[in-house]
Design a protein around this motif. Structure first.
Motif: not given
Length: 317
Positions: A84, A312, A272
């Protein structure tokens, strides 16, 4: 192109609190078509994207793999998310995504390069032992080559690509032996890069390496409720100073920074791909209230948790 597609596998059983997150991210196994010898494939970034227009970047979505992704960027600039965090890989740099990393592709744009995929067991036991610091999960994702090695590494990568494409020109066992030999030579020379050398030097300090390894194991179990260096020093039976020196030697960071990075990584995952809200994440990670979590997250990402989650959701990452 030797790889058809990789199919998601069931995620292995994982620790409490992480299972829901990892289950939401598919795990891809190495599954080339019939006729591809052993667990090694070599292509180019441009060919891979051209021949796989629906996997797994259209739309971009996270995934994990049981094999290594190794890319040398020879033209342009490549963006790739590893756990990420968006990494920018410039021309001449290498991207290494190791098994188990959560990753997400970006469209390659003008980026060009050699793309090597290999399973861990394709390496001989001697090579695997020598390369252990470089193949470790926590090793750097982006590697800068030593100036003396850059040309050699590029040429060897291209030779490996050429040999991979030579399937059928010589006996299969010879073909595979050549590919594995070229791969191991490339990786062993890549271990001379400044980033890898720093990792290997840290691993050379056996006592501190073991202390740091035990700390990382303890952190993985307790990062939700234990947030101070003293907490982990107590668990390990050492002083805060000893733990701090081990962290500096192994990771180049303080203990608190390592703890905060692990909490931030979990927050990114939960906000996310897992779709948690900020309040639930704050409770899960042991923050006293959502406002404290918001300040923590915004100070390290530049975004409020809700803004990060919305971004996201829009991008599909």
């Amino acid at each position: 192109m030797m790889v058809d597609e990789r199919h998601p596998r069931r995620s292995p059983r994982v620790g409490r609190g992480v299972q829901a997150v990892q289950a939401a991210v598919p795990l891809y196994g190495f599954q080339p078509p019939v006729g591809t010898p052993y667990g090694l494939e070599v292509s180019t970034v441009e060919d891979f994207f051209a021949e796989h227009d629906d996997w797994p970047w259209n739309p971009p979505r996270p995934g994990r793999a049981t094999f290594h992704y190794l890319i040398l960027v020879t033209e342009g600039e490549l963006l790739h998310d590893v756990d990420h965090v968006t990494r920018t890989v410039a021309c001449g740099q290498w991207l290494w995504v190791r098994p188990g990393h959560t990753q997400c592709w970006h469209p390659p744009g003008s980026a060009r390069g050699v793309f090597i995929l290999f399973e861990p067991d394709v390496l001989t036991s001697d090579a695997a032992r020598l390369l252990a610091p470089l193949t470790a999960h926590e090793a750097p994702a982006v590697l800068n080559t030593h100036p003396d090695d850059a040309t050699w590494l590029r040429q060897t990568a291209l030779q490996l690509l050429d040999e991979h494409r030579a399937l059928g020109r010589r006996r299969l066992d010879v073909h595979h032996a050549l590919r594995r030999s070229l791969l191991e030579s490339l990786l062993l020379r890549l271990a001379n890069s400044p980033d890898a050398t720093a990792t290997g030097a840290a691993a050379g300090c056996t006592g501190r390496r073991d202390t740091y390894a035990r700390f990382v194991d303890a952190l993985e179990l307790h990062f939700r409720e234990l947030h101070r260096a003293a907490d982990y020093a107590g668990l390990l039976g050492c002083s805060v100073r000893t733990l701090s020196r081990a962290a500096r030697d192994a990771a180049g960071k303080g203990v608190r920074e390592v703890i905060d990075e692990r909490r931030l990584l979990e927050a990114r995952r939960l906000l996310g791909s897992a779709g948690w809200d900020a309040r639930a994440v704050a409770v899960h990670l042991g923050f006293t209230d959502p406002a404290n979590f918001g300040r923590f997250f915004r100070g390290r990402t530049g975004l409020a948790p809700a803004a990060f989650a919305a971004r996201e959701a829009r991008t599909g990452i």
